[in-house]
Design a protein around this motif. Structure first.
Motif, PDB file in Angstrom:
ATOM      1  N   THR A 372       0.822  -1.205   0.000  1.00 14.15           N
ATOM      2  CA  THR A 372       0.000   0.000   0.000  1.00 14.15           C
ATOM      3  C   THR A 372       0.853   1.251   0.000  1.00 14.15           C
ATOM      4  O   THR A 372       0.663   2.174  -0.821  1.00 14.15           O
ATOM      5  CB  THR A 372      -0.943   0.014   1.224  1.00 14.15           C
ATOM      6  OG1 THR A 372      -1.816  -1.128   1.153  1.00 14.15           O
ATOM      7  CG2 THR A 372      -1.778   1.280   1.256  1.00 14.15           C
ATOM      8  N   VAL A 373       1.829   1.298   0.918  1.00 21.99           N
ATOM      9  CA  VAL A 373       2.685   2.485   1.014  1.00 21.99           C
ATOM     10  C   VAL A 373       3.577   2.600  -0.211  1.00 21.99           C
ATOM     11  O   VAL A 373       3.817   3.694  -0.732  1.00 21.99           O
ATOM     12  CB  VAL A 373       3.529   2.440   2.306  1.00 21.99           C
ATOM     13  CG1 VAL A 373       4.503   3.616   2.352  1.00 21.99           C
ATOM     14  CG2 VAL A 373       2.619   2.474   3.530  1.00 21.99           C
ATOM     15  N   GLY A 374       4.060   1.464  -0.706  1.00 21.67           N
ATOM     16  CA  GLY A 374       4.930   1.492  -1.880  1.00 21.67           C
ATOM     17  C   GLY A 374       4.234   2.067  -3.103  1.00 21.67           C
ATOM     18  O   GLY A 374       4.832   2.849  -3.864  1.00 21.67           O
ATOM     19  N   GLU A 375       2.969   1.693  -3.313  1.00 22.62           N
ATOM     20  CA  GLU A 375       2.216   2.227  -4.442  1.00 22.62           C
ATOM     21  C   GLU A 375       1.994   3.730  -4.297  1.00 22.62           C
ATOM     22  O   GLU A 375       2.086   4.490  -5.268  1.00 22.62           O
ATOM     23  CB  GLU A 375       0.878   1.506  -4.564  1.00 22.62           C
ATOM     24  CG  GLU A 375       0.982   0.090  -5.113  1.00 22.62           C
ATOM     25  CD  GLU A 375       1.593   0.066  -6.499  1.00 22.62           C
ATOM     26  OE1 GLU A 375       1.208   0.906  -7.346  1.00 22.62           O
ATOM     27  OE2 GLU A 375       2.484  -0.776  -6.739  1.00 22.62           O
ATOM     28  N   LEU A 376       1.709   4.171  -3.069  1.00 21.23           N
ATOM     29  CA  LEU A 376       1.503   5.602  -2.842  1.00 21.23           C
ATOM     30  C   LEU A 376       2.801   6.379  -3.030  1.00 21.23           C
ATOM     31  O   LEU A 376       2.800   7.504  -3.535  1.00 21.23           O
ATOM     32  CB  LEU A 376       0.950   5.832  -1.436  1.00 21.23           C
ATOM     33  CG  LEU A 376      -0.490   5.355  -1.211  1.00 21.23           C
ATOM     34  CD1 LEU A 376      -0.839   5.441   0.262  1.00 21.23           C
ATOM     35  CD2 LEU A 376      -1.463   6.196  -2.048  1.00 21.23           C
ATOM     36  N   ALA A 377       3.932   5.779  -2.621  1.00 20.28           N
ATOM     37  CA  ALA A 377       5.222   6.465  -2.746  1.00 20.28           C
ATOM     38  C   ALA A 377       5.548   6.799  -4.193  1.00 20.28           C
ATOM     39  O   ALA A 377       6.190   7.822  -4.486  1.00 20.28           O
ATOM     40  CB  ALA A 377       6.328   5.600  -2.135  1.00 20.28           C
ATOM     41  N   ARG A 379       3.590   7.883  -6.340  1.00 20.12           N
ATOM     42  CA  ARG A 379       2.766   9.004  -6.796  1.00 20.12           C
ATOM     43  C   ARG A 379       3.262  10.350  -6.264  1.00 20.12           C
ATOM     44  O   ARG A 379       2.733  11.397  -6.620  1.00 20.12           O
ATOM     45  CB  ARG A 379       1.321   8.770  -6.372  1.00 20.12           C
ATOM     46  CG  ARG A 379       0.704   7.563  -7.068  1.00 20.12           C
ATOM     47  CD  ARG A 379      -0.608   7.124  -6.435  1.00 20.12           C
ATOM     48  NE  ARG A 379      -1.586   8.212  -6.393  1.00 20.12           N
ATOM     49  CZ  ARG A 379      -2.791   8.097  -5.834  1.00 20.12           C
ATOM     50  NH1 ARG A 379      -3.148   6.944  -5.281  1.00 20.12           N
ATOM     51  NH2 ARG A 379      -3.624   9.120  -5.833  1.00 20.12           N
ATOM     52  N   PHE A 380       4.277  10.338  -5.371  1.00 20.12           N
ATOM     53  CA  PHE A 380       4.821  11.597  -4.861  1.00 20.12           C
ATOM     54  C   PHE A 380       5.618  12.295  -5.960  1.00 20.12           C
ATOM     55  O   PHE A 380       6.299  11.642  -6.759  1.00 20.12           O
ATOM     56  CB  PHE A 380       5.730  11.332  -3.655  1.00 20.12           C
ATOM     57  CG  PHE A 380       4.982  11.130  -2.361  1.00 20.12           C
ATOM     58  CD1 PHE A 380       4.968  12.132  -1.385  1.00 20.12           C
ATOM     59  CD2 PHE A 380       4.298   9.958  -2.101  1.00 20.12           C
ATOM     60  CE1 PHE A 380       4.281  11.955  -0.204  1.00 20.12           C
ATOM     61  CE2 PHE A 380       3.610   9.761  -0.921  1.00 20.12           C
ATOM     62  CZ  PHE A 380       3.606  10.770   0.043  1.00 20.12           C
ATOM     63  N   LYS A 381       5.539  13.630  -5.984  1.00 19.26           N
ATOM     64  CA  LYS A 381       6.288  14.435  -6.951  1.00 19.26           C
ATOM     65  C   LYS A 381       6.932  15.614  -6.242  1.00 19.26           C
ATOM     66  O   LYS A 381       6.392  16.126  -5.259  1.00 19.26           O
ATOM     67  CB  LYS A 381       5.352  14.947  -8.056  1.00 19.26           C
ATOM     68  CG  LYS A 381       4.710  13.860  -8.902  1.00 19.26           C
ATOM     69  CD  LYS A 381       3.801  14.455  -9.961  1.00 19.26           C
ATOM     70  CE  LYS A 381       3.164  13.356 -10.816  1.00 19.26           C
ATOM     71  NZ  LYS A 381       2.252  13.924 -11.847  1.00 19.26           N
ATOM     72  N   ILE A 382       8.076  16.043  -6.765  1.00 16.88           N
ATOM     73  CA  ILE A 382       8.747  17.219  -6.221  1.00 16.88           C
ATOM     74  C   ILE A 382       7.960  18.461  -6.621  1.00 16.88           C
ATOM     75  O   ILE A 382       7.688  18.694  -7.813  1.00 16.88           O
ATOM     76  CB  ILE A 382      10.200  17.333  -6.735  1.00 16.88           C
ATOM     77  CG1 ILE A 382      10.999  16.075  -6.343  1.00 16.88           C
ATOM     78  CG2 ILE A 382      10.853  18.583  -6.180  1.00 16.88           C
ATOM     79  CD1 ILE A 382      11.140  15.880  -4.857  1.00 16.88           C
ATOM     80  N   ARG A 383       7.579  19.247  -5.650  1.00 14.72           N
ATOM     81  CA  ARG A 383       6.801  20.451  -5.931  1.00 14.72           C
ATOM     82  C   ARG A 383       7.664  21.502  -6.627  1.00 14.72           C
ATOM     83  O   ARG A 383       8.805  21.737  -6.239  1.00 14.72           O
ATOM     84  CB  ARG A 383       6.242  21.013  -4.627  1.00 14.72           C
ATOM     85  CG  ARG A 383       5.519  22.351  -4.801  1.00 14.72           C
ATOM     86  CD  ARG A 383       5.106  22.911  -3.451  1.00 14.72           C
ATOM     87  NE  ARG A 383       4.088  22.092  -2.834  1.00 14.72           N
ATOM     88  CZ  ARG A 383       3.920  21.994  -1.516  1.00 14.72           C
ATOM     89  NH1 ARG A 383       4.756  22.622  -0.709  1.00 14.72           N
ATOM     90  NH2 ARG A 383       2.953  21.252  -1.023  1.00 14.72           N
ATOM     91  N   ASP A 384       7.127  22.127  -7.673  1.00 17.82           N
ATOM     92  CA  ASP A 384       7.798  23.231  -8.357  1.00 17.82           C
ATOM     93  C   ASP A 384       7.465  24.512  -7.602  1.00 17.82           C
ATOM     94  O   ASP A 384       6.338  25.005  -7.650  1.00 17.82           O
ATOM     95  CB  ASP A 384       7.323  23.331  -9.809  1.00 17.82           C
ATOM     96  CG  ASP A 384       8.137  24.328 -10.618  1.00 17.82           C
ATOM     97  OD1 ASP A 384       8.525  25.384 -10.054  1.00 17.82           O
ATOM     98  OD2 ASP A 384       8.392  24.048 -11.799  1.00 17.82           O
ATOM     99  N   GLU A 385       8.461  25.063  -6.878  1.00 18.19           N
ATOM    100  CA  GLU A 385       8.213  26.219  -6.012  1.00 18.19           C
ATOM    101  C   GLU A 385       7.792  27.460  -6.820  1.00 18.19           C
ATOM    102  O   GLU A 385       7.041  28.283  -6.363  1.00 18.19           O
ATOM    103  CB  GLU A 385       9.462  26.534  -5.171  1.00 18.19           C
ATOM    104  CG  GLU A 385       9.819  25.446  -4.171  1.00 18.19           C
ATOM    105  CD  GLU A 385       8.743  25.262  -3.115  1.00 18.19           C
ATOM    106  OE1 GLU A 385       7.948  26.197  -2.882  1.00 18.19           O
ATOM    107  OE2 GLU A 385       8.676  24.160  -2.520  1.00 18.19           O
TER     108      GLU A 385
END
Length: 392
Positions: A372-377, A379-385
């Motif tokens: 579960t956590v691996g699939e969610l990980a 989907r994380f993206k670095i935010r463009d400030e």
């Protein structure tokens, strides 16, 4: 059950082995069926009659069946270990035909070569000279069996019993004042047994620094520094490291010699009154108190509390177990501890999935949590400030 007996004597060198496994249980992870236990007892009786074993005893803690044996074949005996493995296979077959849960769960390889250590079952063994004279005019020992908890469950109580005079006043007596040597294993090392030997009392703080991590470091063995006699053996291994996935908690066993040159039974069991927190529970996912219970107790309590039993025997000059045994936690004195353990469990589980109530991600052994956590990980993206600032 009375010990299974044989009349023949043995030579002076004796091995006491306990091998335990979950190979099926009734109505979920609760207890093995009577037919499974009868099968194991019959196999042990035959092994005594054939001369493989001197004596034997069969019991269960939660859904785990434990086979206690005395023999002359030394620790790691292929014959003794293969006997235990085949006996568990026979019990597994009964569990399968009865539609029981988790049939053969702890048998993680098709056919172990040699002994079964590392193949799934929990194994603890002590080999020693047995003469009923000198430093040991009487030989008594106790076996601990735990269910629904990790391999380091005995770290704290055994440290207190063998290294802390606040719990073991006997450490101040001449036969123990030199202390004990702790053999500690790094359970994360899957290439082999990676062990360090540290001496109490001199290395007491170093021992504590390792044993505080129940999930990585565990007591493998304790030896008397005065007499060189082995005092304790613990099954310290990680099932997930063997199987590569969650297959249940590690549910350790331990054999401890007591009295005389070793701590007395009351000094050994008193730390368990803490009902200390260990990694465990139904899915191997939460931090829960370890509750002392009588022998042959099923897992039917709230939240699937980690449980531990303790049985004691004496050994006669032929290596046979005493005709009766002592169930150390089957006493009203432990009722208050059991109540407190349940209260601690309710408080911890009331916090649910948050923070310290649940084991950290690195220790979650139930594969679904990691998936579960691996699939969610992913989907994380670095935010463009810059985009964020422009949006404001």
């Amino acid at each position: 059950m009375r010990p299974l007996r044989h009349g023949r004597g043995i030579a002076m060198r004796i091995t006491v082995s306990v091998i335990k496994a979950d190979v099926g249980s009734v109505g979920g992870h609760t207890k093995p069926s009577p037919r499974m236990l009868d099968s194991v007892k019959a196999e042990v009786s035959q092994a005594i009659e054939s001369g493989l074993l001197i004596d034997g005893f069969v019991c269960h803690t939660g859904d785990d069946i434990a086979i206690l044996m005395s023999h002359m074949r030394s620790s790691g005996s292929r014959d003794v270990h293969q006997f235990a493995w085949n006996t568990f296979l026979a019990a597994t077959a009964i569990a399968k035909t009865s539609g029981l849960y988790g049939a053969g769960q702890d048998l993680l390889v098709d056919a172990p070569s040699g002994n079964v250590r590392g193949a799934g079952p929990a194994v603890a063994e002590l080999t020693f000279e047995h003469s009923l004279s000198g430093a040991r005019p009487a030989e008594s020992f106790m076996v601990f069996a735990a269910d629904k908890c990790g391999p380091g469950a005995y770290n704290l109580p055994l440290y207190l019993a063998f290294a802390d005079p606040m719990y073991c006043a006997g450490l101040m007596l001449p036969q123990m004042i030199k202390g004990f040597s702790f053999h500690i294993i790094d359970m994360d090392n899957t290439a082999g047994d990676s062990v360090i030997e540290l001496d109490a009392p001199e290395d007491g703080y170093r021992i504590a620094a390792l044993l505080r991590d129940n999930e990585r470091f565990g007591i493998d063995r304790i030896v008397s520094r005065t007499h060189g006699e082995p005092a304790a053996a613990v099954s310290a291994q990680r099932l997930h490291a063997i199987a590569g996935k969650y297959t249940g908690k590690d549910d350790p066993v331990a054999i401890l010699r007591n009295q005389g040159i070793f701590p007395a039974p009351e000094e050994i069991i008193s730390p368990f009154a803490k009902a200390h927190f260990v990694g465990g529970d139904a899915r191997g996912s939460h931090v829960m108190p370890l509750m002392p219970v009588p022998l042959n107790t099923p897992v039917t309590g709230i939240y699937c509390l980690p449980i531990v039993s303790c049985v004691g025997f004496s050994i006669d000059k032929h290596g046979r177990f005493s005709e009766s045994y002592t169930d150390f936690f089957d006493n009203p004195a432990w009722d208050e501890v059991r109540t407190r353990a349940q209260q601690k469990a309710i408080e911890m589980r009331s916090q649910g999935w948050s923070g310290a109530a649940m084991l950290p991600y690195s220790e979650l052994e139930y594969g679904g949590f990691r998936d579960t956590v691996g699939e969610l990980a992913k989907r994380f993206k670095i935010r463009d400030e810059r985009e964020s600032a422009a949006a404001e």
